[in-house]
Design a protein around this motif. Structure first.
Motif, PDB file in Angstrom:
ATOM      1  N   GLU A  41       0.721  -1.127  -0.342  1.00 40.96           N
ATOM      2  CA  GLU A  41      -0.436  -0.039  -0.162  1.00 40.96           C
ATOM      3  C   GLU A  41       0.668   1.146   0.166  1.00 40.96           C
ATOM      4  OE1 GLU A  41      -3.489   0.952   3.154  1.00 40.96           O
ATOM      5  OE2 GLU A  41      -2.940  -1.142   2.297  1.00 40.96           O
ATOM      6  N   PHE A  42       2.204   1.274   0.291  1.00 41.21           N
ATOM      7  CA  PHE A  42       2.892   2.328   0.941  1.00 41.21           C
ATOM      8  C   PHE A  42       3.154   2.378  -0.140  1.00 41.21           C
ATOM      9  CE2 PHE A  42       7.568   3.056   1.431  1.00 41.21           C
ATOM     10  CZ  PHE A  42       7.310   4.516   1.930  1.00 41.21           C
ATOM     11  N   ALA A  43       3.823   1.689  -0.672  1.00 44.01           N
ATOM     12  CA  ALA A  43       4.762   1.750  -2.326  1.00 44.01           C
ATOM     13  C   ALA A  43       3.766   1.188  -3.258  1.00 44.01           C
ATOM     14  CB  ALA A  43       5.477   0.089  -2.392  1.00 44.01           C
ATOM     15  N   GLN A  44       1.912   1.963  -3.277  1.00 42.99           N
ATOM     16  CA  GLN A  44       1.427   2.099  -3.946  1.00 42.99           C
ATOM     17  C   GLN A  44       1.332   0.867  -5.394  1.00 42.99           C
ATOM     18  OE1 GLN A  44       0.779   5.980  -6.219  1.00 42.99           O
ATOM     19  NE2 GLN A  44       0.336   6.914  -4.514  1.00 42.99           N
ATOM     20  N   LEU A  45       1.624  -0.370  -4.877  1.00 47.81           N
ATOM     21  CA  LEU A  45       1.660  -1.447  -5.339  1.00 47.81           C
ATOM     22  C   LEU A  45       0.330  -2.464  -5.254  1.00 47.81           C
ATOM     23  CD1 LEU A  45       5.116  -2.245  -5.482  1.00 47.81           C
ATOM     24  CD2 LEU A  45       3.774  -1.068  -8.052  1.00 47.81           C
ATOM     25  N   SER A  46      -0.194  -2.125  -4.092  1.00 45.01           N
ATOM     26  CA  SER A  46      -1.146  -3.043  -3.977  1.00 45.01           C
ATOM     27  C   SER A  46      -2.014  -3.893  -5.385  1.00 45.01           C
ATOM     28  CB  SER A  46      -2.740  -2.672  -2.682  1.00 45.01           C
ATOM     29  OG  SER A  46      -1.597  -1.916  -2.115  1.00 45.01           O
ATOM     30  N   GLU A  47      -2.554  -2.901  -6.164  1.00 41.38           N
ATOM     31  CA  GLU A  47      -3.650  -3.783  -6.758  1.00 41.38           C
ATOM     32  C   GLU A  47      -2.311  -4.768  -8.174  1.00 41.38           C
ATOM     33  OE1 GLU A  47      -4.603  -0.462  -9.457  1.00 41.38           O
ATOM     34  OE2 GLU A  47      -5.862   0.334  -7.334  1.00 41.38           O
ATOM     35  N   ARG A  48      -1.110  -4.757  -7.924  1.00 40.91           N
ATOM     36  CA  ARG A  48      -0.086  -5.312  -8.564  1.00 40.91           C
ATOM     37  C   ARG A  48       0.858  -6.765  -7.695  1.00 40.91           C
ATOM     38  NH1 ARG A  48       1.253  -2.118 -13.784  1.00 40.91           N
ATOM     39  NH2 ARG A  48       1.607  -4.736 -14.251  1.00 40.91           N
ATOM     40  N   MET A  54       8.216   1.880 -10.364  1.00 42.27           N
ATOM     41  CA  MET A  54       7.339   0.374  -9.927  1.00 42.27           C
ATOM     42  C   MET A  54       8.036  -0.418  -9.046  1.00 42.27           C
ATOM     43  SD  MET A  54       3.871  -0.511 -11.731  1.00 42.27           S
ATOM     44  CE  MET A  54       2.476   0.547 -11.958  1.00 42.27           C
ATOM     45  N   LYS A  55       8.975  -0.660 -10.031  1.00 46.20           N
ATOM     46  CA  LYS A  55      10.291  -1.598  -9.735  1.00 46.20           C
ATOM     47  C   LYS A  55      11.790  -1.073  -8.674  1.00 46.20           C
ATOM     48  CE  LYS A  55      11.164  -4.370 -13.835  1.00 46.20           C
ATOM     49  NZ  LYS A  55      11.488  -4.220 -15.043  1.00 46.20           N
ATOM     50  N   ARG A  56      11.405   0.209  -8.429  1.00 46.82           N
ATOM     51  CA  ARG A  56      12.395   0.857  -7.230  1.00 46.82           C
ATOM     52  C   ARG A  56      11.374   1.134  -6.418  1.00 46.82           C
ATOM     53  NH1 ARG A  56      16.729   0.663  -7.192  1.00 46.82           N
ATOM     54  NH2 ARG A  56      18.341   2.295  -6.653  1.00 46.82           N
TER      55      ARG A  56
END
Lengths: 272, 325
Positions: free
Chosen positions: B140-147, B159-161
């Motif tokens: 969630e913090f990294a804004q990647l929950s959906e991925r 995103m990788k970073r």
């Protein structure tokens, strides 16, 4: 149920439960889970094809014209040799490109080394994974051999560790080599000048006595010859314990030397 | 009963030796690669909770320093203490409390985003349940929950970073080391990353950052050192460095390409004047006033710009304008 889970979680939270080597092994298992289907098919299909083509096809020709080889049917002769040779191949292929990838391409080893894991954990985890692969390969091979009716002695069970040890001796040396390479060109050389000649000339397909005399010491100095010899004696149940001990000593010594070398070269490569 | 704090990312530092609030301390630190001296007797202290930067051109010794702090590379000389311990003897213990974001991503591209976190957490021997909880928060913090369940390979560089940063936080480290966190990212991705790093900082995580982006250093670093050729050329807060090594404002003047003599007549009008192929920089306390002085000498540039002095001016005056490869 919930309470149980809680307690279990608390226990786990104490930390330091799993030896570092096994944590690395778990990584390899994890990634393997994604490809196991195709890999499993290959490891089952390869022995079936080899035994059918070499043992049954070529074998019927040989049995017809030559009779027995070293007193047994050709299929019985070649099957244990193939067991040892396939252990060599699996171990070698898992110790070339995957090691280079983990160092250079995906850099998995560096990711591991930024955590509490040490170089030795990374290396032993890799060996543990190779052993796991060898167990799978050897068990499958021996199972297929049994189905072909080529297992003639209860000693054949010991051919499993013998094949695994054969693989490990190759894995340790080749892993060390892989860690010393800047690119993957050396692997083709290893295959062409190392693995394929060994596969063909280490008494896998025909007895050593068929080679000219001057080649005997060379064959005798190579690891696959000892792996084949050991596996063959155990599967056929004709065990000469003195030469079995010699084969075993050779393979253990080579594995130990390879592991020592791999550790040095892994350290040199990864800790700079 | 939560046995681990999962709401805060990066628990506050603990078990530090009494009196020592230093997370990292280096004295005369040296790193040699055969003939090359990559790090040449550097001294620095990093205090708990601060955000500390290593600035420098390529080859200045930033990454070598970083790798020594991360206990991935042995020092060649001098003293180094990390989290109150000696990296030579306590490497694994120190690394257990450090999060590392290396210059090159080392993610497992074939695995999913979530699997990458799970596996990495397992290297720290964290229980599965704990990793799962933290992974949810970190994604969630990294804004990647959906991925979470997508493989990593097709993700964008940004995103990788962010995933690499999330991965480095899975052990709730006391110290997060970021080696050029935003190199190669587009402006949107950089700003998002800065925002996330700023949040970590406000949660009390000690950050160590290397960068050659001055705006990044100004945004993120409380204190920084400028490294050049393996040594520390200057150190301090961004503001104090600007004050010490530059002027408050910079007046940039542009002349036609053949206006050499006219430009030369500017000499002496400001504290420091720098002639570049395409423009002239005048370092001054008051840009507008200096511009008026220039005009008064009868010199009319093609165009001009008055701006605040930046870390970049400091950096270039310390490390020179020559291209370093």
């Amino acid at each position: 149920m919930t309470a149980e889970l809680e307690t279990w979680g608390m226990d786990e939270a104490q930390g330091a439960r799993m030896p570092p080597t096994l944590r690395v092994l778990r990584y390899h298992l994890y990634t393997y889970m994604r490809t196991w289907r195709s890999s499993l098919t290959t490891s089952f299909l390869a022995p079936v094809l080899y035994l059918a083509a070499m043992g049954v096809g070529l074998g019927s020709l040989i049995n017809h014209h030559v009779g027995t080889v070293e007193g047994v049917k050709y299929l019985d002769f070649v099957a244990p040799g193939l067991l040892a040779a396939s252990a060599m191949q699996v171990a070698a292929s898992d110790s070339m490109y995957p090691v280079m990838a983990a160092i250079k391409w995906i850099r998995t080893y560096y990711a591991m080394l930024a955590t509490p894991l040490r170089v030795l954990d990374v290396l032993f985890g890799h060996f543990a994974w190779v052993v796991a692969r060898l167990v799978l390969t050897a068990v499958t091979y021996l199972g297929v051999m049994a189905a072909f009716g080529t297992v003639h002695s209860p000693w054949a069970v010991l051919a499993l560790p013998a094949a695994i040890l054969t693989g490990l001796s190759f894995s340790s040396i080749i892993s060390a080599f892989a860690a010393s390479q800047e690119n993957d060109q050396g692997f083709a050389t290893i295959s062409r000048l190392g693995l394929i000649p060994l596969f063909l000339l280490s008494a896998t397909f025909f007895p050593l006595s068929q080679l000219p005399g001057w080649m005997h010491p060379i064959a005798y100095a190579t690891p696959l010859f000892h792996g084949v010899d050991l596996c063959r004696m155990l599967v056929l149940g004709h065990v000469d314990w003195a030469s079995a001990a010699w084969d075993l000593a050779y393979l253990v010594a080579l594995s130990a030397f390879g592991a020592w070398l791999a550790r040095r070269l892994f350290e040199r490569r990864l800790v700079i | 009963m939560p046995s681990h704090p999962t709401s805060s990312l990066g628990a506050p530092a603990q078990h530090l030796a009494p009196g020592a609030d230093l997370v990292v301390s280096a004295r005369g630190l040296v790193k040699r690669f055969e003939e090359l001296v990559a790090v040449d007797h550097v001294d620095f202290d990093i205090v708990r909770g601060e955000s500390f930067g290593f600035l420098g051109p390529n080859g200045a010794g930033k990454t070598s320093t970083m790798r020594m702090i991360a206990c991935m590379s042995p020092k060649s000389g001098g003293e180094l203490q990390v989290l109150g311990m000696d990296p030579q003897t306590n490497g694994p213990e120190i690394r257990a409390r450090i999060g590392l974001v290396p210059q090159e991503d080392s993610l497992d591209l074939q695995l999913t985003v979530l699997d990458n976190l799970m596996i990495y957490g397992r290297y720290f021997d964290l229980p599965r349940k704990v990793i799962k909880e933290r992974a949810g928060n970190l994604l969630e913090f990294a804004q990647l929950s959906e991925r979470a369940h997508d493989t990593v390979e097709p993700l964008s560089g940004g995103m990788k970073r962010r995933l690499t940063i999330a991965r480095a936080l899975i052990s709730e480290p006391d110290l997060l080391i970021l080696d050029e966190p935003t190199t190669g990212l587009d402006p949107q991705a950089r700003h998002l990353l800065w925002d996330r790093l700023y949040r970590l900082k406000s949660q009390g995580v000690t950050l160590v950052i290397t960068t050659h982006y001055m705006d990044e250093a100004e945004q993120l670093c409380d204190r920084l050192v400028v490294m050049d050729k393996g040594s520390i050329a200057a150190s301090g807060s961004p503001a104090s460095l600007i004050e010490r090594y530059s002027t408050r404002e910079v007046l940039e003047l542009r002349f036609p390409p053949d206006a050499g003599p006219a430009a030369a007549a500017i000499d002496g009008v400001a504290e420091r004047v720098e002639f570049l192929p395409d423009r002239v920089l005048l370092y001054t306390a008051n840009g507008e006033q200096t511009l008026a002085d220039v005009m008064a000498r009868g010199i009319t540039p093609v165009n001009w710009l008055v701006r605040r002095s930046s870390l970049e001016d400091v950096f270039l005056s310390l490390t020179g304008r020559t291209l370093i490869d």
